[in-house]
Design an enzyme around this catalytic site. Structure first.
Site: not given
Length: 500
Positions: A282, A177, A227, A174
């Site tokens: 990150c 988006e 996050s 996944k």
């Protein structure tokens, strides 16, 4: 006509059936170029079912078959790296050279997966008792899922699925988006390489899709990068449903600069690590801790370099930094700079008013540099995920170390010094999972695992490397005793000499 990014299930494109779509924007223009189908629970279930069915054969396939396909995939990925980089630039906004670098770092993990046979070797102890042997083996889990962020739409999935499928699992991805196209192109290349239908699937969507993967009884493990609040939620929810979880969270990476450091090298490193990929990493350095009297000179050197960075569309070869992913994110990043002075920061550079001629509707923000930042300021406390660098001051090494260790994050950190003894102390004393010595972004190579400490990681396993192999397999110990042929029942002659 707007393009549509659909799902990839069972080895082919599956048109979205939920009727829900999300916009995909070109960050350099602000234009919606594509819409992406959001999966319903039923569509997620279809992807998991395809993966479960494929696992029946893939989980029993030979290592030679798996690695042969991965070698073919690696060649295809290498041949199409420019194409994938262009997709990343169009939807994420990063400059083409950054996007190419992302694909290259993903290829490192494909390389590792091609040689997975070494990592999957078991162990054997013979004669632990009379005619008793004990062996340890590792076996795949089954269906596993990956939930990945917008900032590395190709690299982070490739930190997960090559190892997972090389170990014999099947995979449901996944992706974000916000920039979904790279994932689908990778799925097509895997199919072209000969990966059986259903071994790798892609479902797009939002929280509906994520939550279904976290609770689905046939998903055995979940990998996540994003996050800290979402990483904590992923870990808590998936663990409650009995799944193995590796959830990598946010960061506030510090760079400690000692008085003996090469300040030109430190300034170069700070600029590249803070502003590369518009700070949407990150592993970006977002806080520099200047020790002793070097602070003023270091800040000036950083300012001189930062002001020369050319900001523009990612597909312009002269651009060194592109836009941010969305307008909402751009506005959030700007808010930290706009409120910095009121919180006691010295605003050396303010990039909030930056625009690019001819692309005024793009999600632009310039370089921002904040000095003498107090630890109470929001710009210091939060992960900004944009081109904002905070400089803090410390009188001593010990004070700087304590400041770093007080942070709730522990992803990566770096020290700049010529003193080997100080560097050695730092790498042992700092509370972070990845440490650079005169290296600003210490992302490990593929055969060493990536992961942080504290609020930067939830779960026991880091990603890729040996930890990745262990995460996507489970151990089994087999104790075996075979009767000696000489002890066969009377009347049965197996032709074994009876001379002992």
């Amino acid at each position: 006509m707007t393009n549509i990014v659909n799902h990839w299930i069972g080895g082919k494109t599956a048109e979205g059936a939920s009727g829900t779509y999300g916009p995909v924007t070109n960050p350099a223009t602000g234009e919606v170029t594509t819409k992406v189908a959001f999966a319903s629970v039923d569509e997620v279930d279809a992807a998991v079912a395809a993966a479960k069915e494929a696992y029946l054969a893939w989980g029993q396939s030979s290592l030679a078959q798996r690695t042969s396909i991965l070698f073919k995939f690696r060649a295809l990925l290498d041949a199409h790296r420019d194409e994938i980089a262009a997709l990343i630039t169009a939807e994420h906004g990063k400059v083409h050279s950054d996007a190419l670098g992302e694909v290259a770092r993903g290829l490192e993990i494909v390389d590792l997966a091609c040689g997975i046979t070494v990592q999957l070797k078991g162990e054997l102890s013979t004669q632990v008792a009379t005619r008793v042997d004990v062996s340890s083996i590792r076996q795949p889990l089954g269906v596993v899922a990956g939930i990945t962020p917008f900032n590395f739409p190709a690299m982070v999935p490739m930190w997960m699925f090559p190892i997972a499928i090389a170990c014999g699992n099947t995979f449901v991805l996944k992706p974000s988006e916000k920039d979904p196209s790279a994932a689908n192109r990778i799925a097509e290349l895997l199919a072209e390489a000969g990966l059986p239908d259903g071994v790798f699937n892609v479902v797009h969507g939002d929280k509906v899709a994520v939550d279904r993967l976290l609770e689905h009884p046939d998903v055995q493990a979940v990998s996540f990068v994003g996050s800290t609040p979402i990483a904590r939620y992923i870990h808590t929810t998936a663990s409650a449903h009995g799944k193995r979880v590796q959830a990598l969270g946010g960061a506030k990476n510090h760079m400690l600069v000692l008085p003996d450091a090469d300040l030109d090298a430190a300034a170069d490193a700070a600029v590249s690590a803070a502003y590369g990929s518009a700070g949407e990493r990150c592993m970006a350095i977002s806080a520099v801790v200047a020790v002793g009297a070097v602070g003023d000179e270091l800040v000036e050197k950083i300012r001189e370099r930062a002001e020369k960075i050319k900001i523009g569309p990612g597909d312009d070869p002269t651009s060194e930094m592109g836009p941010l992913i969305t307008k909402a994110h751009r506005d959030k990043v700007a808010s930290y700079v706009e409120g910095a002075a009121a919180e006691g920061c010295e605003v050396v550079l303010d990039g909030t008013g930056h625009t690019v001629d001819g692309h005024e509707d793009g999600h632009w923000i310039g370089i921002s540099l904040l000095d003498r930042v107090p630890t109470t300021a929001k710009a210091y406390r939060d992960e900004i995920f944009g081109p904002v660098l905070c400089v803090l001051r410390a009188e001593t090494y010990e004070e700087g170390l304590a400041l770093i260790n007080a942070s709730p994050f522990g992803n990566g950190t770096a020290i700049f010094t010529r003193d080997g003894g100080a560097a050695r102390r730092f790498q042992l004393e700092v509370e972070a999972g990845m440490v650079g010595v005169n290296v600003p972004i210490p992302v490990p190579v593929g055969y060493h695992s990536f992961g942080g400490w504290k609020d930067s990681l939830f779960g026991d396993h880091h990603i890729y490397g040996n930890d990745g192999t262990h995460f996507y397999t489970r151990g089994k110990v087999v104790t075996t005793r075979w009767p000696d042929p000489a002890d066969a029942p009377a009347g049965v002659d197996l032709g074994f000499p009876r001379n002992h």
